[in-house]
Design a protein around this motif. Structure first.
Motif, mmCIF file in Angstrom:
data_model
loop_
_atom_site.group_PDB
_atom_site.id
_atom_site.type_symbol
_atom_site.label_atom_id
_atom_site.label_comp_id
_atom_site.label_asym_id
_atom_site.label_seq_id
_atom_site.Cartn_x
_atom_site.Cartn_y
_atom_site.Cartn_z
ATOM 1 N N ASN A 123 28.806 37.273 -5.764
ATOM 2 C CA ASN A 123 27.776 36.501 -5.574
ATOM 3 C C ASN A 123 26.541 37.488 -5.857
ATOM 4 N N GLU A 124 26.208 38.470 -5.349
ATOM 5 C CA GLU A 124 25.198 39.331 -5.515
ATOM 6 C C GLU A 124 24.583 39.621 -6.937
ATOM 7 N N LYS A 126 25.997 37.945 -9.354
ATOM 8 C CA LYS A 126 25.726 36.797 -10.173
ATOM 9 C C LYS A 126 24.214 36.279 -10.191
ATOM 10 N N THR A 127 23.859 36.500 -8.741
ATOM 11 C CA THR A 127 22.310 36.098 -8.600
ATOM 12 C C THR A 127 21.493 37.036 -9.172
ATOM 13 N N GLN A 128 21.891 38.282 -9.267
ATOM 14 C CA GLN A 128 20.939 39.336 -9.989
ATOM 15 C C GLN A 128 20.794 39.098 -11.467
ATOM 16 N N GLU A 130 21.330 36.057 -13.021
ATOM 17 C CA GLU A 130 20.637 35.051 -13.200
ATOM 18 C C GLU A 130 19.017 35.112 -12.989
ATOM 19 N N LEU A 180 16.227 32.150 -5.788
ATOM 20 C CA LEU A 180 17.511 33.156 -6.178
ATOM 21 C C LEU A 180 17.128 34.303 -5.388
ATOM 22 N N GLN A 183 17.602 34.169 -1.672
ATOM 23 C CA GLN A 183 19.000 34.298 -1.425
ATOM 24 C C GLN A 183 19.230 35.762 -1.582
ATOM 25 N N LEU A 184 18.701 36.506 -2.633
ATOM 26 C CA LEU A 184 19.017 37.938 -2.687
ATOM 27 C C LEU A 184 18.614 38.568 -1.499
#
Ligand code: GDP
Ligand code: MG
Length: 441
Positions: A123-124, A126-128, A130, A180, A183-184
C-alpha cells in the motif's frame, strides 16, 4: 498519463540522447544504454538510437529540425510507436515531437515512473508512486488534454472549453495528491512506531545503484529469499531481516529501492518514508557494481541521492561487489586502498559473504564499550534486555539473589542498564587499519 503497458506486444521504441558541449560522451552513451535497460524492464525492445550533438537545447523540440525529421523517418522505417528522450521534456516539446513523429513521446522520468508503478506491491509503495505520477503529470496536463482531444478527432472545439477542462483536471489531481499524502503520513507514523521497537538493535541499510546487487547481498547475509533479478527497480519496499547467524546485539539489515542517475525528484520526495530506513540507520552498506564500466558515475549518483534525502551523515562501508566479473584484477585492490572502510566481494561467493558479515560486525564492535553489571536475579526483564542488546563475555551466579556479568556492547545499550552498571571502560583498540570507528552508536 501514458502507460506503456497499453502497447501491443512487439511494440518497439526509439531512444534519443542529446550531447551538449559540457557532456562526457561516455556518460551520454551509458545513460542511453541505461534507458534501453529501463525499457527492457518494461518489455519494450529498442529498434534504434539517435544521439545529437548540440550547442544548446532547442525549446521547441529539444532536437534540431533535421534531426527530428531523421527521427520521424527512422520511427516509420522500423515501425516504432514510442520515442523516449533521455532528457526532461517540457509539455510543448512533447507535443511538438509527437506532432512531427506521429509517435507517443516521453522522457526518462516517464519511463522510470512506469516501472515504479508496475513494481509497487505494498500500500505504501503504491501510494508513493501515485503521488509521484500525479506530480509529474500536473504540469503536463495541458499536453495530455490536447493529446486526448486530438485522438478523439476533435479540432473544432473551442480553446476555452479545453482550458476549463484542464483547470478541473488540475484541481482534481491536486486534491487527490493531498489525500494520498495524508494517507502516507498515517503509514509513516505506524512505521515510526515499528522502528522505535527496534531501538535495541543495530540498523544497517543497503544502499546503491539499481542492479548493483543489494538484494543478493541481503539474501546472502540474512538467508532470506527476496527477488534478486537482473532488471531495474525490482525492490521498491523496505525489507528488514536479521543478520544471520545472529549477533548480540542483533544487527538488522534493510534493503530498499535502488538509485539511478536523474531519478525524478517527485519520486525521491514521495519515497522519503520508505527511505526513512536509510536515514535512521546506524550504518550504510553502499553496494557498488565494480564490474560496471561506469561504476564511478553510479557511486556519485548514489551519494547525490543520499545527500538529497539527508542521509549523508550516516557512516558508510563501501562494498565493491561483483568482483568475479571484474576484468582488471588489480581494480578491487586499488579501490579498497582508495576508500577507507571498504571491502571488495562477490555476493555469489560464500566466503566473501562471511568476510562481509565479520567486517560489518567489527565496525560496530570497534565502538563497543565494556562493563561489569550486577542485576538482582528477580529482574528478569533487565537480564533479558541485557542478553538481547549486549554480548555477555562472562557470568557469575555464585552470590544468591544477584547475577554478575561482564559485557560488551554499544554505549547506548549499556546506558539503558544504568542503575546496575558497576563500571565501564573502553577496550584496547584492536589496531585494525581498514575501517575507522563509528562514533555515533
Ligand atoms: N556476477 C555477479 N552477479 C551478481 C553479483 N551480485 C549480484 N549479481 C547479479 O546482479 C543482478 C542484480 O542483483 P540484485 O541483487 O537484484 O540487485 P539490486 O537491484 O541492487 O537489488 C542479479 O542478476 C544478480 O544475480 C555478484 O557478486 N557477481
Ligand atoms: Mg533489489
Amino acid at each position: 498519463m501514458q502507460n506503456f503497458q497499453e502497447f501491443a506486444p512487439g511494440t518497439t521504441a526509439i531512444v534519443v540522447g542529446v550531447q551538449l558541449p559540457e557532456d562526457n560522451p561516455a556518460i551520454v552513451a551509458d545513460d542511453l544504454a541505461e534507458l534501453v535497460a529501463l525499457l527492457s524492464t518494461l518489455g519494450i525492445p529498442v529498434a534504434g538510437r539517435i544521439v545529437q550533438k548540440r550547442s544548446k537545447l532547442s525549446p521547441s523540440c529539444m532536437l534540431g529540425t533535421g534531426k527530428v525529421e531523421e527521427l520521424r523517418d527512422l520511427a516509420r522505417s522500423c515501425g516504432a510507436r514510442l520515442v523516449v528522450v533521455d532528457r526532461p521534456l517540457s509539455p510543448p516539446q512533447i507535443r511538438n515531437l509527437e506532432e512531427i513523429t506521429g509517435c507517443q513521446v516521453t522522457d526518462r522520468s516517464g519511463v522510470i515512473l512506469d516501472i515504479f508503478a508496475r513494481h509497487a506491491r505494498t500500500n505504501e509503495a503504491k501510494t508513493q508512486v501515485e503521488i509521484a505520477r500525479l506530480e509529474y503529470l500536473l504540469p503536463r496536463l495541458s499536453g495530455a488534454w490536447t493529446h486526448l482531444h486530438r485522438q478523439r478527432g476533435g479540432g473544432v472545439a473551442s480553446r476555452g472549453m479545453g482550458e476549463k477542462q484542464i483547470e478541473v483536471d488540475r484541481r482534481r489531481a491536486r486534491e487527490r495528491i493531498a489525500r494520498l499524502k495524508a494517507q502516507l503520513k498515517n503509514i509513516a507514523r505506524e512505521k515510526a512506531t515499528q522502528r522505535k521497537s527496534r531501538r535495541n538493535e543495530l540498523k544497517v541499510a543497503l544502499v546503491g545503484y539499481t542492479n548493483s546487487g543489494k538484494t543478493t547481498v541481503m539474501n546472502a547475509l540474512t538467508h532470506a529469499k527476496f527477488q534478486a533479478k537482473n532488471a531495474l527497480f525490482v525492490t521498491l519496499d523496505a525489507n528488514v531481516r536479521v543478520l544471520d547467524p545472529a549477533t548480540r546485539p542483533k544487527i538488522l539489515l534493510s534493503d530498499t529501492v535502488g538509485f539511478i542517475r536523474n531519478l525524478p525528484h517527485s519520486l525521491i520526495e514521495s519515497f522519503k518514508s520508505t527511505l526513512e530506513e536509510v536515514i535512521d540507520a546506524d550504518l550504510l552498506l553502499h553496494v557498488v557494481d565494480l564490474s560496471h564500466p561506469n561504476y564511478q558515475a553510479q557511486m556519485d549518483a548514489t551519494r547525490k541521492v543520499l545527500r538529497e534525502i539527508g542521509a549523508d551523515e550516516v557512516p558508510v562501508i563501501t562494498v565493491f561487489n561483483k568482483i568475479d566479473s571484474v576484468e582488471d584484477k588489480f581494480l578491487p585492490r586499488i579501490m579498497r586502498g582508495a576508500h577507507p572502510r571498504s571491502i571488495a566481494i562477490s555476493a555469489l561467493n560464500d566466503e566473501d559473504i562471511v568476510r562481509l558479515r565479520d567486517h560489518v560486525y567489527a565496525v560496530f564492535a570497534d565502538a563497543f564499550i565494556c562493563a561489569d553489571v550486577e542485576i538482582p536475579a528477580e529482574k528478569v526483564d533487565v537480564i533479558r534486555l541485557m542478553f538481547n542488546s549486549c554480548m555477555v563475555l562472562a557470568s557469575d551466579y555464585a552470590t544468591e539473589g544477584v547475577a554478575r556479568f561482564h559485557i560488551q556492547g554499544p554505549e547506548a545499550a549499556i546506558a539503558r542498564l544504568k542503575p546496575h552498571v558497576v563500571k565501564t571502560w573502553h577496550p584496547e583498540p584492536r589496531g585494525r587499519k581498514n575501517h575507522a570507528k563509528i562514533g555515533s552508536i
